[in-house]
Design a protein around this motif. Structure first.
Motif, PDB file in Angstrom:
ATOM      1  N   GLN A  28       1.161 -11.546 -12.982  1.00 34.62           N
ATOM      2  CA  GLN A  28       1.680 -12.905 -13.096  1.00 34.62           C
ATOM      3  C   GLN A  28       2.786 -12.902 -14.131  1.00 34.62           C
ATOM      4  OE1 GLN A  28       0.782 -15.813 -11.360  1.00 34.62           O
ATOM      5  NE2 GLN A  28       2.620 -16.563 -12.336  1.00 34.62           N
ATOM      6  N   ALA A  29       3.985 -13.181 -13.693  1.00 34.72           N
ATOM      7  CA  ALA A  29       5.121 -13.365 -14.597  1.00 34.72           C
ATOM      8  C   ALA A  29       5.698 -14.725 -14.243  1.00 34.72           C
ATOM      9  CB  ALA A  29       6.134 -12.239 -14.416  1.00 34.72           C
ATOM     10  N   TYR A  81       1.700  -9.193  -6.041  1.00 33.06           N
ATOM     11  CA  TYR A  81       0.422  -8.582  -5.736  1.00 33.06           C
ATOM     12  C   TYR A  81       0.643  -7.303  -4.947  1.00 33.06           C
ATOM     13  CZ  TYR A  81       1.002 -10.539  -1.070  1.00 33.06           C
ATOM     14  OH  TYR A  81       1.495 -10.846   0.160  1.00 33.06           O
ATOM     15  N   GLN A  82      -0.340  -6.440  -4.996  1.00 28.38           N
ATOM     16  CA  GLN A  82      -0.299  -5.193  -4.242  1.00 28.38           C
ATOM     17  C   GLN A  82      -1.699  -4.914  -3.741  1.00 28.38           C
ATOM     18  OE1 GLN A  82       1.066  -1.838  -6.468  1.00 28.38           O
ATOM     19  NE2 GLN A  82       0.620  -0.398  -4.848  1.00 28.38           N
ATOM     20  N   LEU A  83      -1.819  -4.577  -2.489  1.00 28.49           N
ATOM     21  CA  LEU A  83      -3.083  -4.212  -1.877  1.00 28.49           C
ATOM     22  C   LEU A  83      -2.912  -2.837  -1.251  1.00 28.49           C
ATOM     23  CD1 LEU A  83      -3.876  -7.563  -0.052  1.00 28.49           C
ATOM     24  CD2 LEU A  83      -4.906  -6.734  -2.154  1.00 28.49           C
TER      25      LEU A  83
END
Length: 171
Positions: free
Chosen positions: A145-146, A151-153
């Motif tokens: 969070q910036a 996200y990465q999955l």
């Protein structure tokens, strides 16, 4: 609210040991003509993951996700068999492989003819137990969070039999 519990009395219970012995073995480094052999079997480093041992191997530098020896990329072999994985896939495999199974790591700066002639250094991981046949897999996720969220999955799967090795990764 505050309550007064009164005086608490603890009874002393002692136990005497007849003898305490601490045995440890430091890892040894053996210099040969074309390689450096880092013996880690039954040493203080043989706890944790194989990736941790690889990061502590003399001459091996971890820069980002890439392993380098003498500022060159390396090829990784396990028991003299080339590992056809990307850097992140190799890291995942070695992070999930116990360090207790690593006998030694050879840092070969001038590879002999039995290895591929692509040039560069070779890391040969010698194991006391081979990677067990069967299926292994993992699923990973990351959230950052910036200003905007990222996200990465990902998932990776490894299947090994006596004659077949299959590795798949999707991210």
């Amino acid at each position: 609210k505050n309550e007064n519990l009164g005086t608490l009395v603890l009874s002393e219970d002692t136990a005497a040991l007849a003898e305490v012995s601490i045995n440890y073995k430091n890892p040894s480094v053996k210099r040969e003509v074309d390689r450096l052999v880092f013996n880690v079997e039954n040493t203080t480093l043989s706890h944790g993951s194989s990736w941790d041992i690889l990061k502590k191997t003399p001459g091996v530098i971890l820069s980002g996700e890439n392993l380098t020896v003498r500022n060159q990329g390396v090829q990784v072999y396990i028991n003299d068999r080339k590992v056809q994985l990307t850097a992140s896939e190799l890291q995942t495999l070695l992070e999930n492989y116990s360090a207790e199974n690593i006998k030694s790591i050879e840092v070969i700066t001038t590879p002999p003819a039995r290895y591929d002639a692509e040039g560069g250094a070779i890391l040969n991981i010698i194991t006391s137990k081979s990677i067990a046949p069967g299926y292994k897999g993992n699923v990973n996720a990351a959230w950052t969070q910036a200003i905007f969220p990222k996200y990465q999955l990902g998932t990776s799967h490894y299947y090994k039999t006596e004659k077949l090795n299959v590795f798949g990764n999707y991210s």
